[in-house]
Design a protein around this motif. Structure first.
Motif, PDB file in Angstrom:
ATOM      1  N   ARG A 188       0.834  -1.215   0.000  1.00  0.00           N
ATOM      2  CA  ARG A 188       0.000   0.000   0.000  1.00  0.00           C
ATOM      3  C   ARG A 188       0.862   1.256   0.000  1.00  0.00           C
ATOM      4  NH1 ARG A 188      -4.900  -1.770   4.106  1.00  0.00           N
ATOM      5  NH2 ARG A 188      -6.096  -2.891   2.519  1.00  0.00           N
ATOM      6  N   VAL A 228       2.218   1.689  -3.497  1.00  0.00           N
ATOM      7  CA  VAL A 228       1.178   2.205  -4.396  1.00  0.00           C
ATOM      8  C   VAL A 228       1.018   3.711  -4.203  1.00  0.00           C
ATOM      9  CG1 VAL A 228      -1.319   2.215  -4.841  1.00  0.00           C
ATOM     10  CG2 VAL A 228      -0.085   0.051  -4.695  1.00  0.00           C
ATOM     11  N   ARG A 229       1.000   4.174  -2.945  1.00  0.00           N
ATOM     12  CA  ARG A 229       0.881   5.620  -2.693  1.00  0.00           C
ATOM     13  C   ARG A 229       2.057   6.377  -3.308  1.00  0.00           C
ATOM     14  NH1 ARG A 229      -0.701   3.894   2.411  1.00  0.00           N
ATOM     15  NH2 ARG A 229       1.356   4.340   3.260  1.00  0.00           N
ATOM     16  N   GLN A 261       3.907   5.426  -5.856  1.00  0.00           N
ATOM     17  CA  GLN A 261       3.797   5.393  -7.317  1.00  0.00           C
ATOM     18  C   GLN A 261       2.702   6.315  -7.812  1.00  0.00           C
ATOM     19  OE1 GLN A 261       3.443   1.165  -8.049  1.00  0.00           O
ATOM     20  NE2 GLN A 261       5.664   0.933  -8.234  1.00  0.00           N
ATOM     21  N   GLU A 262       1.611   6.417  -7.085  1.00  0.00           N
ATOM     22  CA  GLU A 262       0.550   7.352  -7.472  1.00  0.00           C
ATOM     23  C   GLU A 262       1.057   8.787  -7.433  1.00  0.00           C
ATOM     24  OE1 GLU A 262      -2.518   6.212  -4.706  1.00  0.00           O
ATOM     25  OE2 GLU A 262      -3.480   4.878  -6.161  1.00  0.00           O
ATOM     26  N   ILE A 309       3.282   9.282 -10.455  1.00  0.00           N
ATOM     27  CA  ILE A 309       2.467   9.410 -11.669  1.00  0.00           C
ATOM     28  C   ILE A 309       1.841  10.797 -11.752  1.00  0.00           C
ATOM     29  CG2 ILE A 309       0.323   8.594 -12.764  1.00  0.00           C
ATOM     30  CD1 ILE A 309       1.161   5.753 -11.729  1.00  0.00           C
ATOM     31  N   GLU A 310       1.392  11.311 -10.607  1.00  0.00           N
ATOM     32  CA  GLU A 310       0.799  12.649 -10.591  1.00  0.00           C
ATOM     33  C   GLU A 310       1.824  13.702 -10.999  1.00  0.00           C
ATOM     34  OE1 GLU A 310      -1.335  15.765  -7.500  1.00  0.00           O
ATOM     35  OE2 GLU A 310      -1.126  13.669  -6.917  1.00  0.00           O
TER      36      GLU A 310
END
Length: 101
Positions: free
Chosen positions: A75, A78-79, A81-82, A85-86
């Motif tokens: 988790r 994922v945070r 990587q998000e 990506i942003e």
């Protein structure tokens, strides 16, 4: 059995393992064992429950400690990587706008 000495009341894995073994082998209640060890009864119950899950004796779908750790790690990844990506999306939009000028 040794308890970590800090104010957050965190216990070593060794202490928890020994406390669980004592609770499971004792003729007394978990509450009495917890009182003797100076830990909360609910905390000791949770350690016993997790130990049973880790040994495959828990309810279907219950996560082992290792699975819980992996879930937390994934988790977090994922945070991260998000967020990446942003940032990349904003950079792409910025450079695309610069090209059209």
């Amino acid at each position: 059995m040794s308890k970590k000495s800090n104010t957050s009341k965190r216990y070593t894995a060794e202490f928890k393992r020994d406390a669980v073994a004592l609770a499971l082998s004792s003729d007394t209640t978990v509450t009495e064992v917890a009182r003797d060890l100076g830990v909360s009864p609910e905390g000791l119950r949770n350690w016993v429950k997790q130990a049973k899950i880790d040994r495959g004796e828990g309810p279907a779908g219950a996560l082992t400690a290792a699975e819980r750790e992996e879930l937390v790690r994934l988790r977090r990844k994922v945070r991260e990587q998000e967020a990446t990506i942003e940032v990349l999306g904003k950079a792409t939009a910025f450079f695309a706008q610069q090209k059209t000028k």
